[in-house]
Design an enzyme around this catalytic site. Structure first.
Site, PDB file in Angstrom:
ATOM      1  N   HIS A 240       0.901  -1.251   0.058  1.00  0.00           N
ATOM      2  CA  HIS A 240      -0.005  -0.146  -0.102  1.00  0.00           C
ATOM      3  C   HIS A 240       0.830   1.289  -0.058  1.00  0.00           C
ATOM      4  O   HIS A 240       0.335   2.294  -0.571  1.00  0.00           O
ATOM      5  CB  HIS A 240      -0.986   0.141   1.095  1.00  0.00           C
ATOM      6  N   CYS A 573      -9.099  -3.994 -11.051  1.00  0.00           N
ATOM      7  CA  CYS A 573      -8.305  -2.727 -10.242  1.00  0.00           C
ATOM      8  C   CYS A 573      -7.173  -2.845  -9.639  1.00  0.00           C
ATOM      9  O   CYS A 573      -6.798  -1.864  -8.954  1.00  0.00           O
ATOM     10  CB  CYS A 573      -9.454  -2.176  -9.451  1.00  0.00           C
TER      11      CYS A 573
HETATM   12  C1  PEP Z   1      -5.969  -5.443  -4.770  1.00  0.00           C
HETATM   13  O1  PEP Z   1      -5.852  -6.233  -4.004  1.00  0.00           O
HETATM   14  O2  PEP Z   1      -5.448  -5.751  -6.045  1.00  0.00           O
HETATM   15  C2  PEP Z   1      -6.830  -4.177  -4.875  1.00  0.00           C
HETATM   16  C3  PEP Z   1      -7.044  -3.401  -5.521  1.00  0.00           C
HETATM   17  O3  PEP Z   1      -6.845  -3.691  -3.291  1.00  0.00           O
HETATM   18  P1  PEP Z   1      -5.642  -3.278  -2.509  1.00  0.00           P
HETATM   19  O4  PEP Z   1      -4.554  -2.966  -3.283  1.00  0.00           O
HETATM   20  O5  PEP Z   1      -6.410  -2.148  -1.854  1.00  0.00           O
HETATM   21  O6  PEP Z   1      -5.535  -4.215  -1.225  1.00  0.00           O
END
Ligand code: PEP
Ligand code: MG
Length: 642
Positions: A240, A573
């Site tokens: 993140h 995404c």
């Molecule tokens: C993912 O896991 O691909 C996602 C879009 O969620 P995050 O990156 O916020 O965990």
């Protein structure tokens, strides 16, 4: 300082590249660099080139709060100090274990430094004096450590500039010792306070932020107009922190093992004189977030090449900007939806500039990440309204809080299991929300309050079972009924409730889940982590983290096929949605909707407009036959160069 915006990644998240000589140095091999620059490689997580002075993050509050203890508090305070010492020892041991990955020269430079730190965490004068201040002066541990570290540092510094007129070597050694003791003092205070975040406000404009580790909560506080680039010792391409840095458009290289110590040693060597706490002499550095390359104390040749890259990237950005108003269509006319992921409201202008067709993933963690208490319904509704209004009628998909795993916050501290050894596999995402339905109800109510004004969709994070989806829907409908009873104006049909597909169980069960979920969004960041049993935030296993591993691709394919069979909207995404290299493959697999970091949209749009559906399908067939991830990468590169 000069910098260009960290634009989109034009490649899939990069592996640690092999150390390479930049082209410019090969071309001018006859000319010796006038300085001995040093190059380091790491994970390029946000492209762009920046040049600037190194600034070390102030990891601890500049001055620890002073507090007088009650007599009964002395013993627990001494224990607290001991725990902070043990934590610091563990951190240093981890750093030391990493030394094996460095060159012999670097090891020779850093090892003595770590040994010196480690020694101060043994039966040292610093710890003896700090413990005495706690016991006798009834001073709190943070203040005792800070004051004693500073007093010792001053003693070293005075010795270095003593009346006998020391030679330059003595002065440099005294300065080094003073800085070492301050450094260990800062580490101890940081571990004592467990400060939830650090302040970057005092860092000079245009600096390169260098730090061992940057948590998502820290990254959320970075002002991109102050910090030109980021380099960290730890981190992974899709954690993140990396996502935040991409969202902010800051050229960044993470996982540069040993860099903080190297840059610190260089700064100390250049200082040659005592330096102030928290500050060291500026050392220049060039960061190339594309190549994952960091050059410490660059030569004039490297600086010149970096400045040329800055200018070239600015030109490219301008060219891509012209695509903004053109539709995202394949060469045969098939429409493709390109939406933006939003981590922080500060990104809204960038999203408008990029020409996004709505927000495909609004990560609501920003409301919780640096908060001391949970945001209430009104605070949340206002934040969502701000985003929805800014999107001017384009759909906004709001994901419910995905807490747990590597994300930490004071506000959520009481909700997480203390000492959870595997937080990514524990109470995270929807599991946490179902355990604490009041958090979920507040958030659902806040979202529903804005749903009467604009198209909104609600998305559940970290789903593994149908039972979870059903439980969430029950809560959702209950909240809807309650709001209607209170006279809140809601759309006749509640906004669609969809799910993230980010666990292998959800991907393999996509067909069943899609019968009850109104849309699916494939989150490849976590899907890759859980499929490959590889922590997305870990530097140690970053070479294994590959969202294009055949196993992950199969799960993406199964999910897409299931959704298309059931005519459920499906999008992707994860971070690979922003990669121009990968999107043709995903289109060939049947996906037509992607949500990505806003700055990636123009380059992805360019690739979409140049590709035909037939060639994308041929590419997908070839790739899905491959079992070797290296070959898959090669096929994608060959397609891009066609
Ligand atoms: C993912 O896991 O691909 C996602 C879009 O969620 P995050 O990156 O916020 O965990
Ligand atoms: Mg996820």
């Amino acid at each position: 300082m000069s910098t260009i915006d960290g634009g989109p990644d034009d490649e899939r998240p990069r592996r640690r590249p092999a150390p390479a000589k930049p082209a410019v140095l090969r071309k001018r091999a006859v000319r010796r660099p006038e300085r001995q620059e040093r190059r380091f490689t790491g994970l390029g997580v946000c492209s762009g080139v920046a040049v600037g002075p190194v600034a070390f993050a102030a990891e601890a509050p500049a001055s620890a709060t002073v507090r007088r203890l009650q007599a009964s508090e002395v013993e627990p305070e001494l224990r607290r100090l001991d725990e902070a010492v043990q934590r610091s020892v563990r951190q240093l041991e981890k750093l030391k274990a990493r030394l094996a990955f460095l060159s012999e020269d670097s090891q020779a430079e850093i090892a003595p430094l770590l040994d010196a730190y480690r020694q101060m965490l043994g039966p040292s004068r610093l710890l003896r004096h700090a413990a005495r201040r706690i016991a006798e002066d009834q001073l709190n541990a943070e203040a005792a450590v800070s004051e004693e570290a500073e007093a010792l540092a001053q003693r070293f510094a005075t010795r270095g500039s003593g009346s006998g007129g020391p030679d330059a070597e003595d002065a440099a050694s005294a300065s080094r010792q003073a800085e070492e003791v301050r450094e260990i003092g800062r580490r101890l205070v940081r571990n004592l306070t467990r400060a939830p975040f650090r302040s970057f406000a005092a860092l000079p404009v245009g600096c390169i932020l260098v730090t061992e580790q940057l948590r998502p909560a820290d990254a959320a506080l970075i002002d991109p107009s102050r910090i030109a680039a980021v380099v960290t010792d730890e981190g992974g391409t899709s954690d993140h922190t990396a996502i935040m840095l991409r969202a902010l458009g800051i050229p960044s290289v993470l996982g540069v093992t040993g860099f903080t110590a190297q840059a610190g040693a260089q700064a100390g060597a250049q200082a040659g004189a005592p330096v102030q706490a928290g500050a060291r002499a500026p050392v220049q550095v060039v960061v190339d977030g594309e190549a994952g390359l960091v050059t410490l104390d660059p030569s004039a040749v490297t600086l010149e090449a970096a400045h040329r890259a800055v200018v070239a990237r600015a030109g490219e950005r301008q060219r891509l900007g012209r695509l903004r108003r053109l539709p995202a269509r394949l060469s045969g006319g098939e429409a493709v939806e390109l939406q933006a992921n939003l981590e922080l409201p500060a990104e809204l202008p960038l999203i408008a500039q990029a020409g996004a067709a709505g927000i495909g993933l609004l990560r609501t963690e920003f409301l919780f990440i640096n908060a001391d208490e949970l945001p209430d319904e009104a605070v949340q509704a206002e934040a969502y309204r701000g985003v929805v209004e800014a999107m001017g009628g384009d759909c906004v998909t709001i994901r419910l809080l995905d807490w747990g795993s590597e994300k930490q916050s004071e506000a959520m501290a009481g909700f997480l299991a203390p000492g959870d050894l595997n937080p990514a596999l524990g109470l995270r995402g929807l599991r946490l929300l179902l355990r604490h339905p009041s958090v979920m109800e507040t958030q659902l109510a806040a979202i529903l309050r804005v749903s009467g004004d604009a198209p909104v969709r609600i998305m559940l994070p970290m789903v593994t079972t149908l039972a979870e989806l059903r439980a969430a829907r029950e809560i959702y409908e209950r909240v809807g009924r309650r709001l209607r009873r209170r006279g809140v104006r809601l759309p006749e049909k509640l906004p669609p409730l969809g799910i993230m597909i980010e666990t292998p169980a959800a991907a393999l069960g996509a067909e069943t889940l899609a019968l009850e979920a109104e849309f699916l969004a494939i989150g490849t960041n976590d899907l890759a982590m859980y499929t490959l049993a590889t922590d997305r935030a870990s530097t140690d296993v970053s070479a294994l983290y590959d969202p294009l591993h055949p196993a992950v691709l199969r799960l993406i394919g199964q999910t897409t096929d299931a959704a298309l069979r059931l005519r459920r909207p499906v999008s992707l995404c994860g971070e690979i949605a922003g990669s121009p290299l990968v999107v043709p493959l995903l289109m060939g697999m049947g996906l037509r909707s992607f949500s990505m970091n806003a700055s990636a949209i123009p380059r992805v749009k360019q690739v979409v407009r140049q590709a035909s559906l037939d060639e994308c399908r041929r590419l997908a067939r070839r790739v899905l036959e491959e079992s070797d991830p290296g070959q898959i990468a090669q096929l994608l590169r060959a397609f891009a160069a066609r």
